[in-house]
Design an enzyme around this catalytic site. Structure first.
Site, PDB file in Angstrom:
ATOM      1  N   ARG A  46       2.940 -11.630  -7.134  1.00 57.63           N
ATOM      2  CA  ARG A  46       2.362 -12.582  -6.184  1.00 57.63           C
ATOM      3  C   ARG A  46       3.047 -12.372  -4.844  1.00 57.63           C
ATOM      4  O   ARG A  46       3.979 -11.606  -4.713  1.00 57.63           O
ATOM      5  CB  ARG A  46       2.422 -14.033  -6.681  1.00 57.63           C
ATOM      6  CG  ARG A  46       3.517 -14.469  -7.551  1.00 57.63           C
ATOM      7  CD  ARG A  46       4.894 -14.497  -6.935  1.00 57.63           C
ATOM      8  NE  ARG A  46       4.886 -15.201  -5.671  1.00 57.63           N
ATOM      9  CZ  ARG A  46       5.750 -15.008  -4.700  1.00 57.63           C
ATOM     10  NH1 ARG A  46       6.719 -14.103  -4.808  1.00 57.63           N
ATOM     11  NH2 ARG A  46       5.690 -15.676  -3.581  1.00 57.63           N
ATOM     12  N   ARG A  89      -7.727 -13.230  -6.336  1.00 62.15           N
ATOM     13  CA  ARG A  89      -7.204 -14.373  -5.565  1.00 62.15           C
ATOM     14  C   ARG A  89      -7.851 -14.350  -4.181  1.00 62.15           C
ATOM     15  O   ARG A  89      -7.931 -13.290  -3.563  1.00 62.15           O
ATOM     16  CB  ARG A  89      -5.674 -14.308  -5.451  1.00 62.15           C
ATOM     17  CG  ARG A  89      -4.974 -14.406  -6.808  1.00 62.15           C
ATOM     18  CD  ARG A  89      -3.487 -14.656  -6.656  1.00 62.15           C
ATOM     19  NE  ARG A  89      -3.201 -16.029  -6.256  1.00 62.15           N
ATOM     20  CZ  ARG A  89      -1.996 -16.437  -5.838  1.00 62.15           C
ATOM     21  NH1 ARG A  89      -0.988 -15.579  -5.775  1.00 62.15           N
ATOM     22  NH2 ARG A  89      -1.803 -17.687  -5.487  1.00 62.15           N
ATOM     23  N   ASP A 237      -0.175 -16.310   4.154  1.00 59.49           N
ATOM     24  CA  ASP A 237      -1.179 -15.598   3.357  1.00 59.49           C
ATOM     25  C   ASP A 237      -2.344 -15.130   4.207  1.00 59.49           C
ATOM     26  O   ASP A 237      -3.000 -14.137   3.890  1.00 59.49           O
ATOM     27  CB  ASP A 237      -1.666 -16.466   2.204  1.00 59.49           C
ATOM     28  CG  ASP A 237      -0.600 -16.502   1.121  1.00 59.49           C
ATOM     29  OD1 ASP A 237       0.339 -17.292   1.253  1.00 59.49           O
ATOM     30  OD2 ASP A 237      -0.681 -15.675   0.198  1.00 59.49           O
ATOM     31  N   ASN A 247      -0.668 -20.911   4.126  1.00 64.80           N
ATOM     32  CA  ASN A 247       0.501 -20.525   3.323  1.00 64.80           C
ATOM     33  C   ASN A 247       0.610 -21.525   2.172  1.00 64.80           C
ATOM     34  O   ASN A 247      -0.177 -22.478   2.087  1.00 64.80           O
ATOM     35  CB  ASN A 247       1.771 -20.523   4.186  1.00 64.80           C
ATOM     36  CG  ASN A 247       2.942 -19.863   3.456  1.00 64.80           C
ATOM     37  OD1 ASN A 247       2.793 -18.758   2.921  1.00 64.80           O
ATOM     38  ND2 ASN A 247       4.089 -20.511   3.414  1.00 64.80           N
TER      39      ASN A 247
HETATM   40  O1  MRU Z   1       0.851 -18.257  -4.752  1.00 60.77           O
HETATM   41  P1  MRU Z   1       1.831 -17.267  -4.206  1.00 60.77           P
HETATM   42  O2  MRU Z   1       3.160 -17.308  -4.864  1.00 60.77           O
HETATM   43  O3  MRU Z   1       1.257 -15.875  -4.131  1.00 60.77           O
HETATM   44  O4  MRU Z   1       2.045 -17.741  -2.694  1.00 60.77           O
HETATM   45  C1  MRU Z   1       2.845 -16.942  -1.858  1.00 60.77           C
HETATM   46  C2  MRU Z   1       3.084 -17.538  -0.528  1.00 60.77           C
HETATM   47  O5  MRU Z   1       2.557 -18.562  -0.184  1.00 60.77           O
HETATM   48  C3  MRU Z   1       3.951 -16.737   0.412  1.00 60.77           C
HETATM   49  O6  MRU Z   1       4.596 -17.589   1.313  1.00 60.77           O
HETATM   50  C4  MRU Z   1       3.086 -15.740   1.202  1.00 60.77           C
HETATM   51  O7  MRU Z   1       2.283 -14.985   0.363  1.00 60.77           O
HETATM   52  C5  MRU Z   1       3.920 -14.831   2.033  1.00 60.77           C
HETATM   53  S1  MRU Z   1       4.815 -13.639   1.093  1.00 60.77           S
HETATM   54  C6  MRU Z   1       5.608 -12.620   2.174  1.00 60.77           C
END
Ligand code: MRU
Length: 350
Positions: A46, A89, A237, A247
């Site tokens: 992730r 996703r 994101d 995010n």
């Molecule tokens: O659901 P996740 O764990 O994939 O969410 C990740 C985040 O929100 C991070 O802050 C984002 O992807 C940045 S990673 C450099």
């Protein structure tokens, strides 16, 4: 030193299964695209840059596995892999960015032999990985300049080595600041419901010898009020052309609190996290995940069976709450509509 979150092992993909951290550091070797899709969906891997790399490697994986087939069928398999991975996703744009890059390569090499296309796809996936490694280093260097000689930093979710090919974006800034001799302490929001902050950020910072303390998400405001936080660093994101940021859910709350307490709120992200094709955060698709993650997380029931749950995995922080974006190229300041369009070209998105 950062861990290797994802690697290409000559025709297979090796990832850390992040659902098993912090208790166990387990590696998974993946040799089918369906397995990779499951790993992305269930957050075994992730973080926006890491799932982009995983997507690109997924196309290389398919290219490796079906070379004995008729070329047209093989190309169809590559395209269908891209579709499968795009469905995993919806929010992190890096996934779509990396898969579109692989798709463009397929289009431009279609006249070549299967072996040549396959080798080019593997090279491209490895370039995406290597570029991300270098981007993390440049982001770290740019961002460290914003960190005072002694600083206590609050972060949310995990934007570290477990989310990238190297030592991360927001945490890359922390690692670089520490390497350059600054005295840095980190508070990690535990990040409900899947606890990326306490399971992943706390784990990797502790492994690297960085001073880290876990807090409940809901304690963040109190720490700010007590003047315990000098700045907030988060990843992203997807960032729209006007600077609105998607995010991990809870980021928006931190940004509002940061404004109230006059604490700098920095978003640290590669240019591949910007989606210049959309004008604002209103158009960013927000992933909604199973309510079971909230009321039966880690197999412990914490609400009555059958209760209604709403579980958005991300939120949108409006651009006016962001002090600056730290990118690999430079630090972007408001007005973002100008600083972002200066990087991506003059024409406003449709
Ligand atoms: O659901 P996740 O764990 O994939 O969410 C990740 C985040 O929100 C991070 O802050 C984002 O992807 C940045 S990673 C450099």
């Amino acid at each position: 030193m950062p861990v290797k979150t994802i690697e290409w092992l000559g025709g297979k993909i090796r990832i850390i299964d992040q659902t098993q951290l912090p208790e166990q550091l387990i590696y998974l070797t993946i040799d089918r695209v369906e397995e990779l899709a499951e790993a992305i969906r269930n957050l075994r891997i992730r973080g926006a840059p890491a799932i982009g790399i995983a997507g690109a490697m997924g196309v290389a994986l398919t290219a490796f596995q079906h070379t004995e087939e008729d070329k047209n069928r093989w190309i169809e398999k590559l395209i269908s892999t891209i579709h499968i991975l795009k469905e995993t996703r919806p929010t992190a744009v890096n996934l779509f960015w990396a898969l579109d890059r692989m798709r463009r390569l397929i289009n431009s090499t279609e006249d070549e032999s299967v072996e040549t296309i396959r080798d080019r796809l593997v090279e491209e996936a490895l370039s995406i990985l290597e570029e991300d490694r270098q981007i993390c280093r440049r982001i770290g260097k740019n961002g460290a300049a914003l960190i005072p000689q002694e600083a206590t930093i609050l972060t949310h979710c995990n934007a570290g080595s477990l989310a990238t090919a190297d030592y991360g974006t927001a945490l890359g800034v922390v690692y670089t600041a520490v390497e350059s001799g600054k005295k840095v302490k980190v508070y990690a929001d535990e990040t409900r419901p899947l606890l990326q902050g306490s399971r992943l950020t706390a784990w990797e910072l502790k492994e690297s010898g960085i001073d880290v303390t876990v807090i409940c998400d809901s304690a963040a405001g109190f720490l700010m009020e007590q003047k315990k936080i000098d700045c907030i660093l988060v990843g992203a994101d997807r960032i729209a052309a006007n600077g609105d940021v998607a995010n991990k859910v809870g980021t928006y709350t931190l940004a509002v609190l940061a404004q109230k307490h006059r604490i700098p709120f920095y978003v640290v992200a590669p240019l591949s996290s910007f989606d210049f094709s959309i004008t604002s955060g209103d158009f960013i698709p927000i992933e909604e995940r199973s309510g079971e993650e909230v009321v039966n997380g880690f197999e412990t029931r914490t609400a009555p069976t059958g209760i209604r749950v709403y579980n958005p995995a991300f939120d949108i922080t409006p651009h006016e709450l962001v002090h600056a974006f730290v990118t690999e190229q430079k630090i972007l300041y408001p007005p973002y509509i100008k600083s972002i369009s200066d990087i991506f070209g003059k024409n406003s998105p449709k």
